[in-house]
Scaffold this motif. Structure first.
Motif, PDB file in Angstrom:
ATOM      1  N   LYS A   1      92.561  21.418 -18.804  1.00 41.64           N
ATOM      2  CA  LYS A   1      91.765  20.536 -19.662  1.00 41.64           C
ATOM      3  C   LYS A   1      90.525  21.252 -20.189  1.00 41.64           C
ATOM      4  O   LYS A   1      90.129  21.081 -21.338  1.00 41.64           O
ATOM      5  CB  LYS A   1      91.328  19.297 -18.869  1.00 41.64           C
ATOM      6  CG  LYS A   1      91.793  18.012 -19.532  1.00 41.64           C
ATOM      7  CD  LYS A   1      91.353  16.820 -18.738  1.00 41.64           C
ATOM      8  CE  LYS A   1      90.898  15.708 -19.653  1.00 41.64           C
ATOM      9  NZ  LYS A   1      90.479  14.520 -18.869  1.00 41.64           N
ATOM     10  N   THR A   2      89.911  22.055 -19.315  1.00 47.07           N
ATOM     11  CA  THR A   2      88.768  22.849 -19.749  1.00 47.07           C
ATOM     12  C   THR A   2      89.220  23.851 -20.798  1.00 47.07           C
ATOM     13  O   THR A   2      88.565  24.060 -21.815  1.00 47.07           O
ATOM     14  CB  THR A   2      88.152  23.597 -18.547  1.00 47.07           C
ATOM     15  OG1 THR A   2      87.910  22.647 -17.509  1.00 47.07           O
ATOM     16  CG2 THR A   2      86.849  24.266 -18.918  1.00 47.07           C
ATOM     17  N   MET A   3      90.373  24.460 -20.541  1.00 43.86           N
ATOM     18  CA  MET A   3      90.957  25.423 -21.479  1.00 43.86           C
ATOM     19  C   MET A   3      91.106  24.780 -22.860  1.00 43.86           C
ATOM     20  O   MET A   3      90.816  25.400 -23.883  1.00 43.86           O
ATOM     21  CB  MET A   3      92.316  25.850 -20.923  1.00 43.86           C
ATOM     22  CG  MET A   3      93.069  26.885 -21.689  1.00 43.86           C
ATOM     23  SD  MET A   3      92.592  28.587 -21.302  1.00 43.86           S
ATOM     24  CE  MET A   3      93.646  29.008 -19.933  1.00 43.86           C
ATOM     25  N   LEU A   4      91.521  23.519 -22.906  1.00 42.48           N
ATOM     26  CA  LEU A   4      91.729  22.820 -24.181  1.00 42.48           C
ATOM     27  C   LEU A   4      90.429  22.667 -24.967  1.00 42.48           C
ATOM     28  O   LEU A   4      90.392  22.905 -26.181  1.00 42.48           O
ATOM     29  CB  LEU A   4      92.355  21.436 -23.931  1.00 42.48           C
ATOM     30  CG  LEU A   4      92.590  20.586 -25.181  1.00 42.48           C
ATOM     31  CD1 LEU A   4      93.685  21.186 -26.049  1.00 42.48           C
ATOM     32  CD2 LEU A   4      92.949  19.147 -24.807  1.00 42.48           C
ATOM     33  N   SER A   5      89.341  22.304 -24.262  1.00 38.45           N
ATOM     34  CA  SER A   5      88.107  22.100 -25.027  1.00 38.45           C
ATOM     35  C   SER A   5      87.485  23.432 -25.455  1.00 38.45           C
ATOM     36  O   SER A   5      86.849  23.515 -26.504  1.00 38.45           O
ATOM     37  CB  SER A   5      87.107  21.225 -24.258  1.00 38.45           C
ATOM     38  OG  SER A   5      86.699  21.863 -23.093  1.00 38.45           O
ATOM     39  N   ILE A   6      87.711  24.475 -24.672  1.00 42.61           N
ATOM     40  CA  ILE A   6      87.261  25.801 -25.110  1.00 42.61           C
ATOM     41  C   ILE A   6      88.056  26.212 -26.357  1.00 42.61           C
ATOM     42  O   ILE A   6      87.505  26.723 -27.326  1.00 42.61           O
ATOM     43  CB  ILE A   6      87.434  26.849 -23.990  1.00 42.61           C
ATOM     44  CG1 ILE A   6      86.588  26.485 -22.766  1.00 42.61           C
ATOM     45  CG2 ILE A   6      87.048  28.243 -24.483  1.00 42.61           C
ATOM     46  CD1 ILE A   6      86.865  27.330 -21.538  1.00 42.61           C
ATOM     47  N   LYS A   7      89.352  25.910 -26.350  1.00 42.41           N
ATOM     48  CA  LYS A   7      90.213  26.228 -27.490  1.00 42.41           C
ATOM     49  C   LYS A   7      89.763  25.461 -28.736  1.00 42.41           C
ATOM     50  O   LYS A   7      89.716  26.015 -29.834  1.00 42.41           O
ATOM     51  CB  LYS A   7      91.663  25.885 -27.141  1.00 42.41           C
ATOM     52  CG  LYS A   7      92.676  26.684 -27.919  1.00 42.41           C
ATOM     53  CD  LYS A   7      94.079  26.438 -27.383  1.00 42.41           C
ATOM     54  CE  LYS A   7      95.100  27.209 -28.200  1.00 42.41           C
ATOM     55  NZ  LYS A   7      96.459  26.994 -27.704  1.00 42.41           N
ATOM     56  N   ASP A   8      89.438  24.183 -28.564  1.00 44.95           N
ATOM     57  CA  ASP A   8      88.904  23.382 -29.683  1.00 44.95           C
ATOM     58  C   ASP A   8      87.689  24.063 -30.297  1.00 44.95           C
ATOM     59  O   ASP A   8      87.566  24.193 -31.513  1.00 44.95           O
ATOM     60  CB  ASP A   8      88.439  21.997 -29.197  1.00 44.95           C
ATOM     61  CG  ASP A   8      89.604  21.070 -28.931  1.00 44.95           C
ATOM     62  OD1 ASP A   8      90.725  21.374 -29.372  1.00 44.95           O
ATOM     63  OD2 ASP A   8      89.377  20.040 -28.270  1.00 44.95           O
TER      64      ASP A   8
END
Lengths: 112, 112
Positions: free
Chosen positions: A9-16
């Motif tokens: 989930k953290t990975m997703l917001s960093i990707k965003d």
């Protein structure tokens, strides 16, 4: 420490974040605008090395991500200014941390 | 506030950072490695959407910037592991701030 968790989930917001800020120009443009509204030519002068074509594309992209606003003033001839939005200003801490890290990186890798 | 100054020297160190971290993959790879050393296939699985070719190129680039280390273990057959360096770990605060901003950005622009 956040980065030790490695959670998806953290990975997703960093990707965003990285997708909205992709490339080396957007944050530099925002940094230039953080000092106040500017016209196209002023930005192009401050962001060393950017072509007009790239700047034009990046400004459109920043506008669609609500990071800057394009304002047309009713002068003769009409003038256009770019202003950083509140959402754009919320990148300040990201830019600060990149600045500090950039200094350290120059010492570690480039400056030797 | 740092970002209101708009000074050319600050711009330079931000540019250094952005050039070392260019693209959307490097920080995601470093984030994956911040949880511990990993093999190529593990990284490729965690960093959703990256091709093997891109991952291979990015790992080489991260190594040349001293952000990760490639270690060959004397097993049979030999195994290769990638480890984040201290210099790579110093990006933690940048990654943290990007994570927080990415969350806010999703609400502001994507999530609506």
């Amino acid at each position: 420490m956040l980065t030790r968790e490695g959670c998806p989930k953290t990975m997703l917001s960093i990707k965003d974040a990285l997708e909205a800020l992709e490339g080396k120009w957007k944050l530099l443009i925002l940094f230039a605008l953080s000092a106040g509204p500017k016209r196209f030519k002023q930005i192009s002068k401050e962001v060393n090395g950017i072509t007009d074509r790239t700047l034009s594309r990046e400004l459109k992209n920043l506008e669609s991500n609500k990071l800057i606003k394009r304002e047309v003033h009713d002068t003769f001839p009409p003038t256009v200014e770019y202003t950083i939005t509140e959402h754009g200003m919320s990148l300040e801490r990201v830019i600060d941390e990149l600045h500090f890290w950039g200094l350290a990186h120059r010492k570690e890798v480039i400056g030797k």
